[in-house]
Design a protein around this motif. Structure first.
Motif, PDB file in Angstrom:
ATOM      1  N   ALA A   1       0.856  -1.189   0.000  1.00  0.00           N
ATOM      2  CA  ALA A   1       0.000   0.000   0.000  1.00  0.00           C
ATOM      3  C   ALA A   1       0.892   1.239   0.000  1.00  0.00           C
TER       4      ALA A   1
ATOM      5  N   LEU B   1       0.779   5.620   0.545  1.00  0.00           N
ATOM      6  CA  LEU B   1       0.041   6.740   1.097  1.00  0.00           C
ATOM      7  C   LEU B   1       0.878   7.998   0.951  1.00  0.00           C
ATOM      8  N   GLN B   2       0.267   9.065   0.480  1.00  0.00           N
ATOM      9  CA  GLN B   2       0.935  10.367   0.429  1.00  0.00           C
ATOM     10  C   GLN B   2       0.218  11.286   1.391  1.00  0.00           C
ATOM     11  N   THR B   3       0.966  11.810   2.343  1.00  0.00           N
ATOM     12  CA  THR B   3       0.363  12.680   3.352  1.00  0.00           C
ATOM     13  C   THR B   3       1.441  13.531   4.003  1.00  0.00           C
TER      14      THR B   3
ATOM     15  N   ARG C   1       5.749  10.542   0.689  1.00  0.00           N
ATOM     16  CA  ARG C   1       5.203   9.291   0.166  1.00  0.00           C
ATOM     17  C   ARG C   1       5.649   8.167   1.107  1.00  0.00           C
TER      18      ARG C   1
ATOM     19  N   LEU D   1      -1.221  -2.054   4.824  1.00  0.00           N
ATOM     20  CA  LEU D   1      -2.291  -1.573   5.683  1.00  0.00           C
ATOM     21  C   LEU D   1      -2.307  -2.347   6.999  1.00  0.00           C
TER      22      LEU D   1
ATOM     23  N   ASP E   1      -7.477   4.054   6.069  1.00  0.00           N
ATOM     24  CA  ASP E   1      -6.396   3.250   5.492  1.00  0.00           C
ATOM     25  C   ASP E   1      -5.088   3.566   6.223  1.00  0.00           C
TER      26      ASP E   1
ATOM     27  N   LEU F   1      -1.572   3.001   7.501  1.00  0.00           N
ATOM     28  CA  LEU F   1      -0.444   2.297   6.910  1.00  0.00           C
ATOM     29  C   LEU F   1       0.602   1.977   7.970  1.00  0.00           C
TER      30      LEU F   1
ATOM     31  N   TYR G   1      -1.099   7.618   9.516  1.00  0.00           N
ATOM     32  CA  TYR G   1      -2.511   7.855   9.215  1.00  0.00           C
ATOM     33  C   TYR G   1      -2.641   8.724   7.955  1.00  0.00           C
ATOM     34  N   PRO G   2      -3.712   8.549   7.185  1.00  0.00           N
ATOM     35  CA  PRO G   2      -3.931   9.381   5.994  1.00  0.00           C
ATOM     36  C   PRO G   2      -4.522  10.739   6.386  1.00  0.00           C
TER      37      PRO G   2
ATOM     38  N   ASP H   1      -6.265  13.207   4.005  1.00  0.00           N
ATOM     39  CA  ASP H   1      -7.491  12.743   3.346  1.00  0.00           C
ATOM     40  C   ASP H   1      -8.741  12.922   4.198  1.00  0.00           C
TER      41      ASP H   1
END
Length: 195
Positions: A89, A91-93, A103, A108, A144, A146, A168-169, A172
């Protein structure tokens, strides 16, 4: 008249069906019965799914608590290769401890918990520096979340929040901007205890 099964259709229309059509219908009926019978028998793939392999490399994560699949005593232990086998998985945050958007690559948390058959309300996360926090299990179902192994393409090391970091995202979901969630970003993750 409504026919409920393939057998009804075959038996009620036998005189009208030609020999090749009857043979094809019988072949389909036999195949369907065979599939039904074998689907009820336990398979070796299912049995293998119920056990975890033993780690071959250095153990980087230990899981305890309410687990249905373990590989050492009453716990599940993982090396990096085992964790890399989980569905990947990305995730970008942004984070509160780094600059800009990053990134993160990993897996998950819900997939990890599923892999050990974890059941509970809370996951107690412990870091290498003895930081401990209880995280509600519903977080992993709702978001989601990660477990990151890489940031911006670089392997996370213990000297810089690795080898595992709960991410954590936050970009989002406005809800995740709350400081309560920031405390759940456990870096240098070492152990998870499912309660």
């Amino acid at each position: 008249m409504v026919h409920n099964t393939l057998a009804d259709i075959y038996h009620n229309n036998r005189p009208a069906l030609t020999a090749p059509v009857r043979q094809a219908a019988l072949a389909i009926l036999r195949a369907a019965c065979t599939i039904c019978v074998f689907s009820l028998a336990p398979s070796s793939a299912w049995a293998q799914d119920q056990t975890l392999t033993a780690p071959e490399g250095e153990i980087v994560l230990k899981m305890t608590g309410n687990l249905s699949r373990t590989n050492r005593d009453d716990m599940a232990v993982f090396d990096l290769a085992m964790l890399a086998a989980l569905p990947p998985a990305v995730l970008q945050t942004s984070t509160v401890v780094t600059d800009g958007t990053k990134r993160f690559d990993g897996f998950l948390m819900r997939d990890l918990l599923s892999s050990v058959g974890a059941k509970g309300e809370v996951v107690r996360a412990t870091a290498l520096n003895d930081y401990v926090i209880n995280i509600p299990m519903e977080d992993f179902e709702q978001f989601d979340v990660l477990v990151a192994t890489h940031m911006d393409g670089e392997r996370l090391l213990p000297s810089d929040k690795g080898p595992l970091w709960i991410v954590y995202p936050r970009d989002d979901h406005a809800q995740l901007q709350d400081i309560r969630y920031d405390y759940r970003w456990v870096w240098q993750l070492l152990e998870l205890d499912v309660k």
